[in-house]
Scaffold this motif. Structure first.
Motif, short mmCIF file in Angstrom:
data_model
loop_
_atom_site.label_atom_id
_atom_site.label_comp_id
_atom_site.label_asym_id
_atom_site.label_seq_id
_atom_site.Cartn_x
_atom_site.Cartn_y
_atom_site.Cartn_z
N SER A 131 0.83 -1.21 0.00
CA SER A 131 0.00 0.00 0.00
C SER A 131 0.86 1.26 0.00
N GLN A 188 2.07 1.86 -3.47
CA GLN A 188 0.99 2.42 -4.26
C GLN A 188 0.79 3.91 -3.95
N THR A 189 0.93 4.22 -2.67
CA THR A 189 0.82 5.63 -2.25
C THR A 189 1.93 6.46 -2.90
N LYS A 215 3.44 5.88 -5.69
CA LYS A 215 3.12 6.04 -7.11
C LYS A 215 2.05 7.12 -7.31
N GLN A 216 1.02 7.08 -6.45
CA GLN A 216 -0.05 8.07 -6.55
C GLN A 216 0.46 9.48 -6.27
N LEU A 217 1.32 9.59 -5.25
CA LEU A 217 1.88 10.91 -4.91
C LEU A 217 2.77 11.45 -6.03
N THR A 218 3.52 10.55 -6.66
CA THR A 218 4.39 10.98 -7.77
C THR A 218 3.55 11.49 -8.93
N ASN A 219 2.47 10.77 -9.25
CA ASN A 219 1.57 11.21 -10.32
C ASN A 219 0.91 12.54 -9.97
N ALA A 220 0.52 12.67 -8.68
CA ALA A 220 -0.11 13.92 -8.23
C ALA A 220 0.87 15.09 -8.36
N GLN A 223 1.06 16.18 -11.94
CA GLN A 223 -0.13 16.96 -12.30
C GLN A 223 -0.06 18.37 -11.73
#
Length: 534
Positions: free
Chosen positions: A450, A453-454, A456-461, A464
């Protein structure tokens, strides 16, 4: 072709090379020294008695002969000089006589010469034949012409109704506004012709003498845009009203709407009103209720702490007592008797008798006139001009008058500024979280799925947010230029402006510390000038 021009011819003799001059016929053109010297240079004759040549030209009656040089030249053929204009619209040719013993040009020679000069289109065989049958020297022949483009025409739309949103109400002799003769709502009947389209004509390409395409100028195409209750003709060139009602033009789109009329108050008996057309309220609009219309809104009574939004104009025949919660918002103009404790936003102008403790903004001018014509307290912002009788009060009430920048642009500028700060703060938070997770990874600590995954999500955020920040900063810089470089706008005070009033013109601030009367405030570079009203 008219009378012959003067011309010249090289004559080669045993003792040298001569130039024979032939005078023009009456009405023809005489010899030009520059043309002769240019021709001689082409033939590599540079040294000759220029004074003798000049004298012979000046005294030429019929014929004259001037010795140029003792050198004996080879016979010179008939010569053709080609000039092509910058736009390549024509090829101009001048012919020069051959010397004795020289050869004449043939049709094939002339066409070959044109081809060598790059001419591929529009060669005039008739003009070539004309020269070959009647050789005239030192005379212009247009031997090739371009085919010019057929220019097109922009599409044009004619609207058969009033599209001027700047019309103002009639003012009576005592300065009050006559609400019986506003004439700013455009009525229409079923079947009325509303708009006519003249279609675009794209024209036709031409060809220059080099054979290259000449494009006609760019033209602008337009189409008829319309909303409900409008009918388009079968050929798509006309718009008609489908119903009786009101017609308006919004962002290039024709709208027709009929009127929704409320015979009494807008209150608990009606609920909130939302309508695609125009709305007329015969009574009052009670606190807590709202009216939203895509057309115009007209209220005969008083508006309390309500919300009113119009795609067109707002007309309040009495006024607004907003109780610090009332809002008026119109894409068009707002006309009202008074504004108290309210927020008012207009895409056009605002006309009222008085403003008290309110936040008022308009892209157009704000006129506070009539019998009272005073502004006391609050913030008044106009993109162009504010006109009042009295500003502030003897009590020193804080009152701000601001002009010169479109309020919507200024609001967007300030919101963008806040947005940039918020994005940077969010980026910093994400960067800290990513840093913590990465340190754990590097230290070999146990990190579950998890957490990855966090990450990865933070990197994408973060990616953006970088995009959002770049866009916001680009928009901010554009708005900043518009806000800082706008020096337009003025404030007129026909009676008195009291201390406590703050004047802003395009970000330049002026504090009124003493009573000022009958004055106009304008921006002069980094200062605000106070001028007497004339």
């Amino acid at each position: 072709m008219g009378p012959r021009n003067a011309y010249f011819q090289l004559i080669i003799k045993d003792d040298g090379t001569y130039l024979k001059l032939f005078a023009e016929e009456p009405g023809g053109k005489g010899l030009k020294y520059d043309e002769i010297s240019s021709y001689l240079a082409e033939k590599r004759i540079f040294e000759y008695d220029k004074s003798s040549l000049g004298w012979a030209m000046a005294n030429l009656k019929k014929e004259a002969e001037v010795k140029l040089t003792s050198s004996i030249l080879l016979p010179q053929d008939e010569y053709m000089k080609i000039t092509i204009d910058e736009q390549r619209m024509y090829a101009l040719c001048r012919f020069y006589a051959p010397s004795n013993g020289g050869n004449l040009l043939s049709r094939e020679d002339i066409i070959a010469g044109l081809h060598q000069a790059g001419v591929r289109h529009g060669i005039d065989e008739v003009k070539i034949f004309q020269f070959l049958n009647d050789r005239r020297y030192c005379t212009d022949y247009v031997l090739a012409k371009a085919t010019p483009p057929v220019e097109g025409r922009d599409a044009e739309i004619i609207y058969h109704f009033n599209t001027d949103l700047t019309m103002k109400p009639k003012t009576n002799e005592d300065g009050s506004v006559d609400f019986h003769k506003l004439d700013i709502i455009c009525h229409c009947k079923k079947g009325d012709l509303l708009a006519t389209l003249t279609p675009v004509d794209y024209g036709k390409p031409g060809v220059d003498v080099f054979g290259q395409i000449i494009r006609p100028r760019k033209v602008n195409n337009k189409t008829l845009k319309y909303g409900p209750k409008v009918i388009k003709s079968e050929d798509g060139l006309r718009l008609y009203a489908e119903v009786d009602g009101h017609v308006s033009l919004v962002d290039g789109k024709v709208f027709v709407s009929d009127v929704f009329e409320i015979p009494a108050d807008v209150d608990s008996s009606t609920g909130d009103i939302e309508y695609d057309g125009n709305v007329v309220v015969r009574g009052n609009v009670i606190t807590g209720f709202s009216i939203k219309a895509k057309g115009d809104i007209e209220v005969h009574g008083v508006v309390e702490g309500a919300y009113i939004e119009a795609g067109g104009h707002i007309i309040l025949r009495r006024g607004m007592q907003g109780m610090n919660k009332g809002i008026l918002k119109a894409n068009g103009n707002i006309i009202t008797k008074f504004i108290e404790n309210a927020e008012v936003i207009a895409g056009g102008y605002i006309n009222t008798d008085s403003i008290m403790h309110s936040k008022v903004s308009a892209r157009g001018e704000i006129i506070v006139g009539g019998r009272r014509g005073f502004v006391t307290g609050g913030v008044i912002r106009s993109g162009t001009m504010i006109s009042v009788k009295t500003a502030g009060s003897t009590m020193g009430t804080s009152t701000m008058l601001e002009v010169g920048i479109d309020p919507q642009i200024l609001d967007e500028f300030r919101e963008t500024e806040k947005k940039i700060v918020a994005i940077k703060a969010e980026k910093e938070k994400i960067a800290q979280t990513i840093s913590i997770i990465r340190k754990k990874l590097q230290s070999g600590g146990n990190i579950d799925y998890s957490k990855l995954q966090t990450l990865k999500q933070l990197t994408n955020a973060s990616i953006q947010l970088n995009t959002q920040l770049a866009e916001a900063q680009e928009r901010y810089e554009m708005l900043k230029v518009e806000v800082e470089n706008n020096e337009a706008g003025s404030i007129k005070v026909f009676d008195t402006v009291y201390p406590g009033t703050k004047i802003i013109i395009s970000n330049v601030i002026y504090y009124v510390r003493d009573t000022i009367q009958h004055s106009k405030f304008i921006r002069d570079r980094a200062d605000i000038k106070v001028l007497p009203l004339t």
